[in-house]
Design an enzyme around this catalytic site. Structure first.
Site, short mmCIF file in Angstrom:
data_model
loop_
_atom_site.label_atom_id
_atom_site.label_comp_id
_atom_site.label_asym_id
_atom_site.label_seq_id
_atom_site.Cartn_x
_atom_site.Cartn_y
_atom_site.Cartn_z
CB ILE A 135 39.14 46.48 40.53
CG1 ILE A 135 37.58 46.76 39.72
CG2 ILE A 135 38.94 45.66 41.92
CD1 ILE A 135 37.23 45.34 39.33
CE LYS A 136 35.38 49.36 36.51
NZ LYS A 136 34.93 48.41 37.39
CG ASN A 137 42.32 52.24 34.22
OD1 ASN A 137 42.52 51.11 34.51
ND2 ASN A 137 41.89 52.57 33.14
#
Length: 283
Positions: free
Chosen positions: A164-166
């Protein structure tokens, strides 16, 4: 899909060439040719390895932001060290400078400021404190990949490449540091403490006759995750532009609502990971 198939067809999914290329491409992307980038299995692993590499050991105290996920505390505890929670600013969610000063003892050896929502307010004040007391700083930058300012600092940064990170590798993390001795130690520690094993694996070899002089961990990033990360990195500018666009929409739409307080997210220098808000008491 193409990147994953490339690795699976090679039958070499362990740490190797793809991981090496990902590290090199991250260095180019971040424009930090003076730094060392080591990819690992998660940001939790990155934090633990970074702390161990600067000498944190059992009984040491590590000051840490209270506003974070449990993994930040677990990384400290894994080394037998003691996490000392520090309060955060109600306006920024960033670790409070005055509370840091109150909690310093003779056992304090490091500070782990958490860049919650990418906010790093007053970070240079923390560096001043660290220099004064000779503490190590390990920045938990799990929310902050893409931030143009933090990569200019000479501390140790730990990024997350969770799903879910950048930037995502499905799972993974990275450590950025400027010290070659620390970087080389982390490289060995992430591969069970086997001395010099990183270089051999990057050549498609393995160390069968080797030395281990301290506790290491199986925390390397495998080729499969690295290949996915490389494919995502090519598209990062597009991904980050979309994130910034949506963050600006929220900022503009919520800015004049009295019951809501916004965090100081700067989409000019940072890529938003989450968009937290504070609900004010109506009374």
């Amino acid at each position: 899909c193409e990147a994953a198939c490339r690795v699976l067809n090679s039958q070499v999914a362990n740490s190797g060439k793809e991981t090496q290329l990902f590290e090199q491409e991250l260095k180019m992307f971040l424009e930090r040719q003076d730094a060392y980038i080591i990819c690992v299995s998660s940001c939790t692993a990155a934090l633990q390895l970074a702390l161990q590499s600067v000498g944190i050991k059992q009984g040491d105290e590590v000051l840490v932001s209270t506003l974070t996920f449990v993994s930040t505390f677990q990384a400290i505890k894994a080394l037998g060290a003691i996490p000392i929670p520090c309060d955060v600013s109600i306006n920024t969610g960033f670790i409070d400078i005055e509370d840091i000063k109150r909690r310093i003892t003779s056992k304090t050896k490091a500070i782990v400021p958490v860049l919650y929502a990418g906010v790093d307010d007053n970070i240079y004040e923390i560096y001043k404190i660290a220099n004064e007391y000779n503490f190590s700083i390990i920045e938990d930058a799990a929310h902050s990949f893409g931030n143009k300012e933090i990569i200019k600092r000479n501390g140790i940064l730990c990024f997350s490449f969770d799903a879910i990170k950048n930037l995502s590798c499905t799972d993974g993390g990275a450590i950025i540091c400027s010290n070659i001795e620390i970087a080389n130690r982390i490289k060995d520690l992430r591969l069970l403490g086997v001395l010099g094993d990183t270089e051999k694996r990057y050549l498609g070899q393995r160390s069968w006759d080797f030395d281990v002089i301290e506790q290491g961990w199986r925390y390397h990033m495998n080729n499969l995750c690295a290949a996915i990360g490389r494919a995502q990195l090519v598209k990062f500018d597009q991904i980050s532009a979309r994130r910034c666009k949506y963050a600006e929409m929220y900022l503009n739409g919520l800015n004049n609502i009295n019951e809501i307080q916004l965090f100081p997210i700067n989409t000019k220098t940072a890529v938003p990971h989450i968009f937290p808000i504070i609900i004010r008491n109506r009374s």
